[in-house]
Design an enzyme around this catalytic site. Structure first.
Site, mmCIF file in Angstrom:
data_model
loop_
_atom_site.group_PDB
_atom_site.id
_atom_site.type_symbol
_atom_site.label_atom_id
_atom_site.label_comp_id
_atom_site.label_asym_id
_atom_site.label_seq_id
_atom_site.Cartn_x
_atom_site.Cartn_y
_atom_site.Cartn_z
ATOM 1 N N ASP A 39 0.870 -1.179 0.000
ATOM 2 C CA ASP A 39 0.000 0.000 0.000
ATOM 3 C C ASP A 39 0.905 1.227 0.000
ATOM 4 O OD1 ASP A 39 -2.351 1.608 0.289
ATOM 5 O OD2 ASP A 39 -1.886 1.839 2.408
ATOM 6 N N SER A 40 0.312 2.369 -0.319
ATOM 7 C CA SER A 40 1.071 3.609 -0.265
ATOM 8 C C SER A 40 1.505 3.936 1.164
ATOM 9 C CB SER A 40 0.209 4.750 -0.805
ATOM 10 O OG SER A 40 -1.008 4.813 -0.080
ATOM 11 N N CYS A 42 -3.808 -0.958 -1.984
ATOM 12 C CA CYS A 42 -4.016 0.472 -2.240
ATOM 13 C C CYS A 42 -5.062 0.697 -3.345
ATOM 14 C CB CYS A 42 -2.685 1.086 -2.652
ATOM 15 S SG CYS A 42 -2.776 2.860 -2.904
ATOM 16 N N THR A 82 -5.683 3.450 -4.859
ATOM 17 C CA THR A 82 -5.103 4.305 -5.894
ATOM 18 C C THR A 82 -4.275 3.486 -6.888
ATOM 19 O OG1 THR A 82 -5.060 6.148 -4.347
ATOM 20 C CG2 THR A 82 -3.571 6.289 -6.237
ATOM 21 N N GLU A 142 -6.152 9.420 9.711
ATOM 22 C CA GLU A 142 -4.808 9.262 10.298
ATOM 23 C C GLU A 142 -4.641 10.110 11.555
ATOM 24 O OE1 GLU A 142 -1.657 9.353 7.418
ATOM 25 O OE2 GLU A 142 -2.470 7.581 6.421
ATOM 26 N N CYS A 196 -11.072 3.158 -0.870
ATOM 27 C CA CYS A 196 -9.772 3.610 -0.360
ATOM 28 C C CYS A 196 -9.513 2.869 0.939
ATOM 29 C CB CYS A 196 -9.831 5.121 -0.121
ATOM 30 S SG CYS A 196 -8.416 5.785 0.781
ATOM 31 N N HIS A 201 -8.461 3.643 3.732
ATOM 32 C CA HIS A 201 -8.771 4.267 5.021
ATOM 33 C C HIS A 201 -10.269 4.283 5.356
ATOM 34 C CE1 HIS A 201 -4.700 5.579 4.450
ATOM 35 N NE2 HIS A 201 -4.688 6.317 5.538
HETATM 36 N N1 DGL Z 1 -3.856 3.948 0.154
HETATM 37 C C1 DGL Z 1 -4.495 4.991 -0.601
HETATM 38 C C2 DGL Z 1 -5.727 4.412 -1.315
HETATM 39 O O1 DGL Z 1 -6.286 3.416 -0.922
HETATM 40 C C3 DGL Z 1 -4.882 6.173 0.272
HETATM 41 C C4 DGL Z 1 -3.716 7.021 0.710
HETATM 42 C C5 DGL Z 1 -2.980 7.640 -0.467
HETATM 43 O O2 DGL Z 1 -3.500 8.585 -1.077
HETATM 44 O O3 DGL Z 1 -1.893 7.173 -0.757
HETATM 45 O O4 DGL Z 1 -6.143 4.954 -2.298
#
Ligand code: DGL
Length: 272
Positions: A10-11, A73, A75, A153, A187, A189
């Protein structure tokens, strides 16, 4: 049978929501997690940059001889799957879109499906295209909700918190007015906001947790390919991050919902 670990990236640390579900549905599997915490967020970056980062993330995890890659992730899953698949040979790679659109298509009764995610995710139209493929004629609306990630967060996830409730109402009003009966939480989160979002949207709206849907899908696919682990010992969990391990550890329990994390190391992805 395949006893090699599953790689998940993940990012940042949001992908731990998917790891948590993977641990539940695949309790015998070793998992290696990479969170690119030094470069998060990906969701506001250009497609080219996201793809470049995603390729490095995958290359890092491949050194552990993983049997499959799970892209937690949202994204990366909506922008980089083609590049990841074409650059990684036969390795099974699972993003969150396929399983999520299947779950959303199964849930909707009135054919009005909304999706929320980062700017890059919504811009990609990946959910709309995926839904149209399996449910032609479906009505779709997508909306980027960039304030949700930093709020989560910072621990602003509880119903009754005026800040998150105000932001949620502003983002979600159009879906309520429109009459969506299904909303994709696209996403990492957003599952932490399920109560806030659920309260606002009402009990008649199905919330589809992309990470959870994907974990279940991956479990089914590994079983189908006869690639489940045959180990009976307790599974090993290992975490790598690209920023300080302290910051990761401090927030990880919020996403993983356990204090028992396992070893965390800081790494650099520059050479990948
Ligand atoms: N992990 C990213 C997502 O699920 C969210 C955080 C980011 O923008 O990197 O899209």
């Amino acid at each position: 049978m395949d006893n090699r670990p599953i790689g998940v990236f993940d990012s940042g640390l949001g992908g731990l929501t998917t790891v948590r579900r993977l641990m539940q549905v695949l309790p015998n599997e070793d998992i290696i997690y990479l969170g690119d915490t030094g470069r998060v967020p990906y969701g506001s970056r250009s497609r080219d940059t996201i793809i470049r980062y995603a390729m490095q993330d995958a290359a890092f995890l491949r050194q552990f001889d993983v049997k499959a890659l799970v892209i937690a992730c949202g994204t990366v899953s909506t922008t980089s799957m083609e590049a990841l698949r074409s650059g990684n040979g036969e390795l099974p790679i699972y993003g969150v879109v396929d399983a999520t659109v299947q779950a959303a298509a199964a849930a909707t009764k009135n054919g009005k499906i909304g999706a929320i995610g980062t700017v890059a995710t919504i811009k990609s139209s990946a959910y709309e295209k995926g839904l149209q493929r399996i449910l032609p004629g479906v009505q779709y609306r997508g909306k980027a909700c960039p304030l949700f990630v930093p709020l989560v967060e910072n621990g602003r996830t509880e119903p009754g918190d005026i800040v998150i409730e105000t932001v949620a109402a502003e983002y979600l009003e159009e879906f309520r007015q429109w009459g969506a009966d299904t909303l994709i939480l696209g996403c990492t989160h957003y599952p932490l906001l399920d109560r806030v979002i659920g309260n606002y949207m009402g009990s008649g709206v199905a919330l589809i947790d992309a990470g959870a849907a994907t974990a279940e899908y991956v479990a089914g696919e590994l079983a189908r390919m006869d690639r489940l682990s045959g180990k009976h010992a307790a599974p090993a969990y290992r975490y790598y991050v690209t920023d300080s391990t302290e910051n990761f550890t401090a927030l990880a329990s919020l996403f993983l919902k356990t204090d028992h994390l396992g070893p965390v190391s800081q790494v650099s992805l520059e050479s990948y």
